[in-house]
Design an enzyme around this catalytic site. Structure first.
Site, PDB file in Angstrom:
ATOM      1  N   LYS A  49       1.025  -1.341  -0.027  1.00 29.94           N
ATOM      2  CA  LYS A  49      -0.162  -0.059  -0.008  1.00 29.94           C
ATOM      3  C   LYS A  49       0.850   1.398   0.040  1.00 29.94           C
ATOM      4  CE  LYS A  49      -4.347  -1.730   1.946  1.00 29.94           C
ATOM      5  NZ  LYS A  49      -4.943  -2.192   3.112  1.00 29.94           N
ATOM      6  N   LYS A  65      -9.437 -13.364 -12.051  1.00 32.79           N
ATOM      7  CA  LYS A  65     -10.840 -13.544 -11.304  1.00 32.79           C
ATOM      8  C   LYS A  65     -11.803 -12.068 -11.273  1.00 32.79           C
ATOM      9  CE  LYS A  65     -10.177 -11.284  -6.966  1.00 32.79           C
ATOM     10  NZ  LYS A  65     -11.260 -10.352  -6.921  1.00 32.79           N
ATOM     11  N   LYS A  91     -14.061  -6.098  -8.764  1.00 37.76           N
ATOM     12  CA  LYS A  91     -14.748  -4.700  -9.266  1.00 37.76           C
ATOM     13  C   LYS A  91     -13.931  -3.666  -9.166  1.00 37.76           C
ATOM     14  CE  LYS A  91     -15.063  -3.563  -4.277  1.00 37.76           C
ATOM     15  NZ  LYS A  91     -14.371  -4.704  -3.842  1.00 37.76           N
TER      16      LYS A  91
HETATM   17  P1  ATP Z   1     -11.038  -5.165  -5.687  1.00 38.74           P
HETATM   18  O1  ATP Z   1     -10.694  -5.198  -7.067  1.00 38.74           O
HETATM   19  O2  ATP Z   1     -11.078  -3.905  -5.049  1.00 38.74           O
HETATM   20  O3  ATP Z   1     -10.013  -5.840  -4.693  1.00 38.74           O
HETATM   21  P2  ATP Z   1     -12.521  -7.377  -5.281  1.00 38.74           P
HETATM   22  O4  ATP Z   1     -13.421  -7.919  -6.478  1.00 38.74           O
HETATM   23  O5  ATP Z   1     -11.394  -8.324  -5.579  1.00 38.74           O
HETATM   24  O6  ATP Z   1     -12.299  -6.073  -5.178  1.00 38.74           O
HETATM   25  P3  ATP Z   1     -12.854  -7.444  -2.465  1.00 38.74           P
HETATM   26  O7  ATP Z   1     -13.488  -6.495  -1.646  1.00 38.74           O
HETATM   27  O8  ATP Z   1     -11.426  -7.486  -2.458  1.00 38.74           O
HETATM   28  O9  ATP Z   1     -13.425  -7.718  -3.972  1.00 38.74           O
HETATM   29  O10 ATP Z   1     -13.296  -8.938  -1.679  1.00 38.74           O
HETATM   30  C1  ATP Z   1     -14.428  -9.122  -0.850  1.00 38.74           C
HETATM   31  C2  ATP Z   1     -14.641 -10.449  -0.668  1.00 38.74           C
HETATM   32  O11 ATP Z   1     -15.064 -11.333  -2.142  1.00 38.74           O
HETATM   33  C3  ATP Z   1     -13.297 -11.252  -0.240  1.00 38.74           C
HETATM   34  O12 ATP Z   1     -13.739 -12.311   0.738  1.00 38.74           O
HETATM   35  C4  ATP Z   1     -12.870 -11.845  -1.421  1.00 38.74           C
HETATM   36  O13 ATP Z   1     -11.964 -12.915  -1.118  1.00 38.74           O
HETATM   37  C5  ATP Z   1     -14.001 -12.206  -2.126  1.00 38.74           C
HETATM   38  N1  ATP Z   1     -13.770 -12.313  -3.750  1.00 38.74           N
HETATM   39  C6  ATP Z   1     -13.526 -11.292  -4.590  1.00 38.74           C
HETATM   40  N2  ATP Z   1     -13.552 -11.733  -5.905  1.00 38.74           N
HETATM   41  C7  ATP Z   1     -13.820 -12.659  -5.997  1.00 38.74           C
HETATM   42  C8  ATP Z   1     -14.228 -13.710  -6.925  1.00 38.74           C
HETATM   43  N3  ATP Z   1     -13.803 -13.432  -8.152  1.00 38.74           N
HETATM   44  N4  ATP Z   1     -14.581 -15.194  -6.733  1.00 38.74           N
HETATM   45  C9  ATP Z   1     -14.737 -15.345  -5.209  1.00 38.74           C
HETATM   46  N5  ATP Z   1     -14.629 -14.531  -4.248  1.00 38.74           N
HETATM   47  C10 ATP Z   1     -14.201 -13.292  -4.514  1.00 38.74           C
HETATM   48 MG    MG Z   2      -9.803  -8.040  -3.992  1.00 38.28          MG
END
Ligand code: ATP
Ligand code: MG
Length: 332
Positions: free
Chosen positions: A115, A195, A198
């Site tokens: 970070k 994966k 968002k």
């Molecule tokens: P960012 O891109 O901001 O990291 P993100 O989409 O990865 O966002 P997070 O807020 O980091 O989402 O994750 C929230 C929760 O969702 C965590 O427990 C993470 O393991 C789970 N998660 C995120 N993306 C996936 C995915 N594609 N499949 C399954 N679980 C997911």
């Molecule tokens: Mg994430």
């Protein structure tokens, strides 16, 4: 008092969620609440390290609460609250714990270093202490079980170090928290680039708030088998060979999936038909979720959080009293 082990899990106050979050995270927590005495909290204080807009923050907290309730979190069975509703207890415990945690270890923590590298203009004190605040979230209820993804394991190791040092100085006050593996499911992105996330562009993920037509359109454009150029060519419906098949494997019922794969292999259907099936499978998950969420009135959600906040405060108050006693702080 429940005899189940105490589980604590923090939820980031990010308003919009996608299919991956729903399937990989929300669903998983909802399942865990059966086996543990669970404390689920929205980590609004943690989120301040990145200075969210105050209006967005308070709106997001409500949105997140609504999402978890719609996914099946049961506020009677589990304690569901915002971290700030026990701010006094959390911040007090955080201060005590910070005294036993070596600064060098925190500064060597890979999440901190990453970070700091990404945002060199915002390396704040709170960022260094993030794992200590996370430890306070766990220990404030004497949590034993913490669901963690791979990236969080190092934070849990810090929590365990803090517990050992604290207990060495002041007696056996806290249990050493143990990790429980988060659901290892990773929903792939629609464009087959890793994966679903968002932080990627909006057409690479299905938001749990997307309208049915938007879901259908995104799936129509999703990346499928790159080696199948024409409809009359047989397809390769495997997780490795076709991203759409990979998505199907999570959301389409096995009989329907077997039939679709059979037809694809024999070139009886093309990608367009296969994607129509996938879109409907996904909608059968998204639509009931949206209906349930729309039915949760603001007043209800607020009342759930107040109720959870009171339960959390009661539990936190007991632990704080015990901690003060152990470290010899007398309150006059
Ligand atoms: P960012 O891109 O901001 O990291 P993100 O989409 O990865 O966002 P997070 O807020 O980091 O989402 O994750 C929230 C929760 O969702 C965590 O427990 C993470 O393991 C789970 N998660 C995120 N993306 C996936 C995915 N594609 N499949 C399954 N679980 C997911
Ligand atoms: Mg994430």
């Amino acid at each position: 008092m429940s005899s189940k082990p105490i589980l604590t899990s923090g939820i980031r106050p990010t308003g919009e969620i996608h299919l991956g979050n729903y399937y990989g995270a929300l669903n998983n927590l909802v399942e865990l609440q059966q086996s543990y005495e669970a404390y689920f909290f929205i980590v609004d204080i943690h989120s301040l390290t990145t200075h969210p807009n105050p209006e967005h923050l308070s709106r997001n907290v409500l949105e997140v609460a609504r999402n978890y309730l719609a996914a099946g979190l049961d506020p009677e069975q589990s304690t569901f609250y915002t971290q700030s509703s026990i701010a006094a207890e959390i911040c007090e415990l955080h201060t005590y714990l910070s005294m036993v945690m070596p600064l060098g270890d925190l500064m060597r923590c890979p999440t901190f270093k990453e970070k700091a590298k990404r945002h060199p203009d915002n390396v704040n004190y709170g960022l260094v202490g993030y794992p200590v605040l996370m430890t306070a979230d766990i220990l404030i209820h004497k949590g034993r079980i913490v669901p963690v993804g791979e990236d969080q394991l190092v934070h849990l190791e810090i929590a365990r170090t803090i517990v050992r040092r604290f207990n060495q100085l002041y007696g056996e006050v806290f249990p050493e928290p143990q990790p429980v593996e988060e659901n290892a499911v990773r929903i792939p992105s629609l464009n087959a680039q890793g994966k679903m996330s968002k932080s990627d562009q909006a057409d690479s993920y299905i938001s749990m708030g997307d309208e049915p037509d938007a879901v259908r359109q995104k799936i129509r454009r999703a990346f499928s088998d790159p080696t199948r150029a024409y409809k009359h060519q047989p397809g390769n419906p495997t997780k490795e060979g076709c991203n759409v098949y990979h998505l199907h494997s999570y959301f389409t019922d096995p009989a329907k999936l077997a039939e679709t794969a059979y037809k694809c292999r024999r070139a009886e259907i093309g990608c367009a038909e296969c994607k129509t099936v996938l879109a409907e499978s996904i909608l059968s998950l998204v639509e009931p979720f949206q209906t349930k969420r729309a039915g949760l009135a603001d007043d209800y959600v607020l009342e759930v959080l107040r109720h959870g906040g009171r339960k959390a405060k009661e539990s936190a108050g007991k632990v704080i009293a015990e901690v003060r006693e152990a470290i010899g702080l007398r309150m006059f």
